[in-house]
Design an enzyme around this catalytic site. Sequence first.
Site, PDB file in Angstrom:
ATOM      1  N   VAL A 119       0.858  -1.177   0.000  1.00  0.00           N
ATOM      2  CA  VAL A 119       0.000   0.000   0.000  1.00  0.00           C
ATOM      3  C   VAL A 119       0.895   1.228   0.000  1.00  0.00           C
ATOM      4  O   VAL A 119       1.834   1.314   0.790  1.00  0.00           O
ATOM      5  CB  VAL A 119      -0.923   0.034   1.237  1.00  0.00           C
ATOM      6  CG1 VAL A 119      -1.776   1.290   1.233  1.00  0.00           C
ATOM      7  CG2 VAL A 119      -1.803  -1.213   1.281  1.00  0.00           C
ATOM      8  N   CYS A 120       0.640   2.156  -0.907  1.00  0.00           N
ATOM      9  CA  CYS A 120       1.336   3.436  -0.914  1.00  0.00           C
ATOM     10  C   CYS A 120       2.854   3.215  -1.015  1.00  0.00           C
ATOM     11  O   CYS A 120       3.327   2.463  -1.852  1.00  0.00           O
ATOM     12  CB  CYS A 120       0.935   4.212   0.330  1.00  0.00           C
ATOM     13  SG  CYS A 120       1.370   5.960   0.344  1.00  0.00           S
ATOM     14  N   THR A 121       3.642   3.843  -0.144  1.00  0.00           N
ATOM     15  CA  THR A 121       5.098   3.733  -0.213  1.00  0.00           C
ATOM     16  C   THR A 121       5.615   2.393   0.291  1.00  0.00           C
ATOM     17  O   THR A 121       6.833   2.156   0.278  1.00  0.00           O
ATOM     18  CB  THR A 121       5.766   4.864   0.589  1.00  0.00           C
ATOM     19  OG1 THR A 121       5.261   4.865   1.925  1.00  0.00           O
ATOM     20  CG2 THR A 121       5.493   6.220  -0.061  1.00  0.00           C
ATOM     21  N   THR A 139       2.601   3.396  -6.697  1.00  0.00           N
ATOM     22  CA  THR A 139       2.861   3.877  -5.353  1.00  0.00           C
ATOM     23  C   THR A 139       2.229   5.257  -5.233  1.00  0.00           C
ATOM     24  O   THR A 139       1.493   5.689  -6.125  1.00  0.00           O
ATOM     25  CB  THR A 139       4.373   3.919  -5.055  1.00  0.00           C
ATOM     26  OG1 THR A 139       4.569   4.234  -3.663  1.00  0.00           O
ATOM     27  CG2 THR A 139       5.090   4.956  -5.913  1.00  0.00           C
TER      28      THR A 139
END
Length: 329
Positions: A119-121, A139
Amino acid sequence: MPKSPRSTPNQIRVVEVLAYPGVQLLDVTGPLQVFATANDHVAEAGGTPPYLLRVVAKGGQSVTASAGLGIAVNPLSRHGALDTLLIAGGPGVDVAAADQTLVKWISERTNKARRVASVCTGAFLLAASGALKGRRAATHWSCCAELARRFPDIRVESDPIFVKDGPVWTSAGVTAGIDLALAFVEEDLGRTVALAVARYLVVFLKRPGGQAQFSTALSLQAAEDQFGALHDWIGRHLADDISLPVLARQAAMSERSFSRRYAEATGLTPVHAVERLRVEAARRLLSESRLPVKRISQRCGFGSEETMRRSFLRLLATTPQDYRTRFGA
């Protein structure tokens, strides 16, 4: 990573969410709530809750998220069944990615999982383990260039809400983890259950995977103080004549003054902003309705299918028909 067929209805799926000091709280809790709500829905229908959820971290019994809230965790395990490994993102991801013991654990655990995701970074941590090598990945929008620079063997995509490349999934920033988890529920348990979960959580079941993380409407909010009323008016009159003279009159300015001030406030010319808003409206109709493409082009103010097609090719590098094929309801 082992390949396995879609889980059977009564199978318990172990989901591990990796946390670490400085993790983004919603990267952990957003997906967890989706799975927990799916458990509640199935249990209320008389079934066995399909997910066994664990938040895991290296050492200790808790980690402190970037928001300052402590999260109870389980220790890292190298044994036992594992369906899904989810790597959360957050400001602490670089320190976590420099921890070779943790990176090695991710690599080993990935080989035992049916699917793995970030998830995300969290994509940076997953990339450090080698799981993204040669794959497409997403990302947070602000970190795409950095992910591509650090890991040139990854094909970073800056537009999608999430990307699926084989058994490896990656999502865009923060709330996109909820979209990702809903996609997992749909894959595991079917669309009916996923839709019930989305309705309960008051979120969309499926934002189009190719939807820009910053829609035109959101990016224009930077100019709401000056042009908020104008943007509302445009949204209600997409099918009408929205030429520069019309916009200038609506804003009570001369054409020259309006063009200059609008570009300063939004970074777009008025004509380009209107085109983007029309394309965005058309995307919603293509993905959420069965209206003919010709009708959509008229409703969104393009006038003809060919004009809309040119705008889609220019802004999205795809045609309306191909967009509907990929993202249609």
